[in-house]
Design a protein around this motif. Structure first.
Motif, PDB file in Angstrom:
ATOM      1  N   UNK A 146      46.124  -2.686  54.238  1.00 51.88           N
ATOM      2  CA  UNK A 146      47.329  -2.747  53.407  1.00 51.88           C
ATOM      3  C   UNK A 146      48.488  -2.008  54.086  1.00 51.88           C
ATOM      4  N   UNK A 147      48.192  -0.798  54.609  1.00 48.79           N
ATOM      5  CA  UNK A 147      49.229  -0.007  55.292  1.00 48.79           C
ATOM      6  C   UNK A 147      49.764  -0.773  56.499  1.00 48.79           C
ATOM      7  N   UNK A 148      48.864  -1.396  57.251  1.00 50.23           N
ATOM      8  CA  UNK A 148      49.293  -2.148  58.437  1.00 50.23           C
ATOM      9  C   UNK A 148      50.164  -3.339  58.030  1.00 50.23           C
ATOM     10  N   UNK A 149      49.801  -3.975  56.931  1.00 46.12           N
ATOM     11  CA  UNK A 149      50.578  -5.132  56.468  1.00 46.12           C
ATOM     12  C   UNK A 149      51.972  -4.695  55.987  1.00 46.12           C
ATOM     13  N   UNK A 150      52.027  -3.604  55.193  1.00 44.05           N
ATOM     14  CA  UNK A 150      53.323  -3.103  54.697  1.00 44.05           C
ATOM     15  C   UNK A 150      54.240  -2.748  55.877  1.00 44.05           C
ATOM     16  N   UNK A 151      53.644  -2.092  56.893  1.00 47.18           N
ATOM     17  CA  UNK A 151      54.432  -1.683  58.069  1.00 47.18           C
ATOM     18  C   UNK A 151      54.915  -2.919  58.838  1.00 47.18           C
ATOM     19  N   UNK A 152      54.030  -3.917  58.971  1.00 44.54           N
ATOM     20  CA  UNK A 152      54.419  -5.141  59.690  1.00 44.54           C
ATOM     21  C   UNK A 152      55.556  -5.864  58.965  1.00 44.54           C
ATOM     22  N   UNK A 153      55.611  -5.691  57.637  1.00 46.83           N
ATOM     23  CA  UNK A 153      56.688  -6.320  56.842  1.00 46.83           C
ATOM     24  C   UNK A 153      57.977  -5.498  56.903  1.00 46.83           C
ATOM     25  N   UNK A 154      57.911  -4.275  57.494  1.00 47.31           N
ATOM     26  CA  UNK A 154      59.144  -3.502  57.694  1.00 47.31           C
ATOM     27  C   UNK A 154      59.227  -2.179  56.962  1.00 47.31           C
ATOM     28  N   UNK A 155      58.189  -1.812  56.204  1.00 51.53           N
ATOM     29  CA  UNK A 155      58.242  -0.539  55.456  1.00 51.53           C
ATOM     30  C   UNK A 155      57.860   0.650  56.353  1.00 51.53           C
ATOM     31  N   UNK A 156      58.390   1.828  56.022  1.00 52.61           N
ATOM     32  CA  UNK A 156      57.887   3.092  56.567  1.00 52.61           C
ATOM     33  C   UNK A 156      56.728   3.500  55.662  1.00 52.61           C
ATOM     34  N   UNK A 157      55.562   3.751  56.267  1.00 53.82           N
ATOM     35  CA  UNK A 157      54.358   3.904  55.439  1.00 53.82           C
ATOM     36  C   UNK A 157      53.722   5.288  55.591  1.00 53.82           C
ATOM     37  N   UNK A 158      53.455   5.925  54.458  1.00 51.29           N
ATOM     38  CA  UNK A 158      52.731   7.197  54.437  1.00 51.29           C
ATOM     39  C   UNK A 158      51.244   6.881  54.282  1.00 51.29           C
ATOM     40  N   UNK A 159      50.474   7.317  55.297  1.00 51.15           N
ATOM     41  CA  UNK A 159      49.025   7.101  55.329  1.00 51.15           C
ATOM     42  C   UNK A 159      48.408   8.335  54.676  1.00 51.15           C
ATOM     43  N   UNK A 160      47.973   8.217  53.438  1.00 48.53           N
ATOM     44  CA  UNK A 160      47.540   9.380  52.655  1.00 48.53           C
ATOM     45  C   UNK A 160      46.031   9.328  52.433  1.00 48.53           C
ATOM     46  N   UNK A 161      45.332  10.367  52.897  1.00 47.07           N
ATOM     47  CA  UNK A 161      43.857  10.317  52.835  1.00 47.07           C
ATOM     48  C   UNK A 161      43.294  11.731  53.051  1.00 47.07           C
ATOM     49  N   UNK A 162      42.014  11.911  52.666  1.00 47.48           N
ATOM     50  CA  UNK A 162      41.320  13.163  53.002  1.00 47.48           C
ATOM     51  C   UNK A 162      40.811  13.132  54.446  1.00 47.48           C
ATOM     52  N   UNK A 163      40.720  11.948  55.017  1.00 46.03           N
ATOM     53  CA  UNK A 163      40.170  11.778  56.369  1.00 46.03           C
ATOM     54  C   UNK A 163      41.307  11.748  57.399  1.00 46.03           C
ATOM     55  N   UNK A 164      41.547  12.926  58.034  1.00 44.90           N
ATOM     56  CA  UNK A 164      42.663  13.040  58.984  1.00 44.90           C
ATOM     57  C   UNK A 164      42.442  12.166  60.223  1.00 44.90           C
ATOM     58  N   UNK A 165      41.220  12.190  60.754  1.00 48.31           N
ATOM     59  CA  UNK A 165      40.964  11.459  62.003  1.00 48.31           C
ATOM     60  C   UNK A 165      41.230   9.957  61.819  1.00 48.31           C
ATOM     61  N   UNK A 166      40.676   9.386  60.759  1.00 47.20           N
ATOM     62  CA  UNK A 166      40.895   7.958  60.491  1.00 47.20           C
ATOM     63  C   UNK A 166      42.358   7.667  60.193  1.00 47.20           C
ATOM     64  N   UNK A 167      43.004   8.608  59.504  1.00 46.87           N
ATOM     65  CA  UNK A 167      44.423   8.416  59.144  1.00 46.87           C
ATOM     66  C   UNK A 167      45.306   8.410  60.375  1.00 46.87           C
TER      67      UNK A 167
END
Ligand SMILES: NC(=O)c1ccc[n+]([C@@H]2O[C@H](COP(=O)([O-])OP(=O)(O)OC[C@H]3O[C@@H](n4cnc5c(N)ncnc54)[C@H](O)[C@@H]3O)[C@@H](O)[C@H]2O)c1
Length: 251
Positions: free
Chosen positions: A22-43
């Motif tokens: 979802x984050x990749x799709x939003x970014x590809x559409x032009x949004x600035x995206x905050x990747x919010x998660x407990x998993x820093x490495x994956x984020x």
């Protein structure tokens, strides 16, 4: 899709699976995206993938079950990007299955804290920021377990709750320019589903086989629906739990 250019989006649970897609799709559409998660490495890996494709993203460490952590996530988003227009509240867990009478209080509480209270806390912090930004769109990840009995009692209970929260927020905030919808995925090929298959291949095969389209969805197929619900193309849709389930609940 229109509505993403110059938009600011938060995706929780974006270090993996559906949230990353979802984050990749939003970014590809032009949004600035905050990747919010407990998993820093994956984020950080999600951020790198987005940046390699020419998009804009940053990682924010958040535990959605913690009120101050969620408030800080929204504050950092607004401080960095100047507002909030889109949110996909997607972080969730799925415990190993146990019949209702065998679920421990600890397992119940953990699933409710993350899957249900977590979505409510995100809404609580995001809605005022979106109103302040002049409106926006939110999609919450529920599940087919938000529409029918599927999975354990805490999982199904939490996901039915997410559908209820979605309807309530949609009714309350429509007049202030914020639309709130939910997606209800069927079986999706993610690390969560991999773990479920390791617990019981038969159970996962049975649910997958019950879908009219009897394959495991690619996370991108769920992200397509999330993107549409956050785009201007769904401008008259709010309070709706959209089944993206290969026809499972149609049967
Ligand atoms: N995979 C499926 O078949 C399926 C089906 C229906 C619904 N869902 C729902 O989709 C959502 C995403 O699941 P997925 O399959 O991509 O799983 P996943 O395990 O690949 O991703 C879940 C992400 O949520 C994060 N997370 C967990 N607890 C968190 C917390 N307290 N705070 C912040 N982040 C946290 C994890 O670190 C992970 O990055 C979940 O809400 C899940 O219930 C999944």
């Amino acid at each position: 899709m229109s509505g993403f250019e110059d938009a600011v989006a938060i995706v929780t649970g974006a270090s993996s699976g559906i949230g990353r897609a979802s984050a990749e799709r939003f970014a590809a559409e032009g949004a600035s995206v905050v990747i919010a998660d407990v998993d820093r490495e994956g984020g950080e890996e999600t951020v790198e993938r987005i940046e390699n494709d020419g998009g804009e993203a940053m990682f924010v460490d958040v535990d959605v079950s913690d009120e101050s952590s969620v408030e800080a996530m929204v504050e950092e988003t607004v401080d960095t990007y100047g507002g909030l227009d889109i949110a996909h509240n997607n972080a969730g867990i799925s415990p190993s299955y146990a019949p209702t009478a065998d679920v421990s209080v600890e397992d119940w509480q953990q699933v409710i804290d993350i899957n249900l209270t977590g979505v409510w806390q995100c809404l609580k912090a995001e809605l005022p920021a979106m109103v302040e930004s002049g409106g926006g769109a939110i999609v919450n990840t529920a599940s087919i377990g938000g529409l029918v009995a599927s999975g354990s009692a805490p999982y199904t209970g939490s996901k039915h709750g997410v559908v209820g929260l979605t309807k309530t927020a949609a009714v309350e905030y429509g007049g202030q320019g914020v639309r709130v919808n939910a997606i209800c995925p069927g079986v999706v090929e993610t690390p969560m589903q991999q773990q479920a298959s390791e617990d019981s291949t038969e159970a996962v095969d049975a649910v997958t086989g019950a879908q009219a389209l009897n394959w495991m969805a690619d996370p991108a197929e769920i992200a397509n629906a999330a993107a549409w619900l956050c785009s201007d193309e769904s401008s008259f849709v709010t309070g709706h739990p959209l089944a993206v389930d290969g026809g499972l609940v149609a049967q």
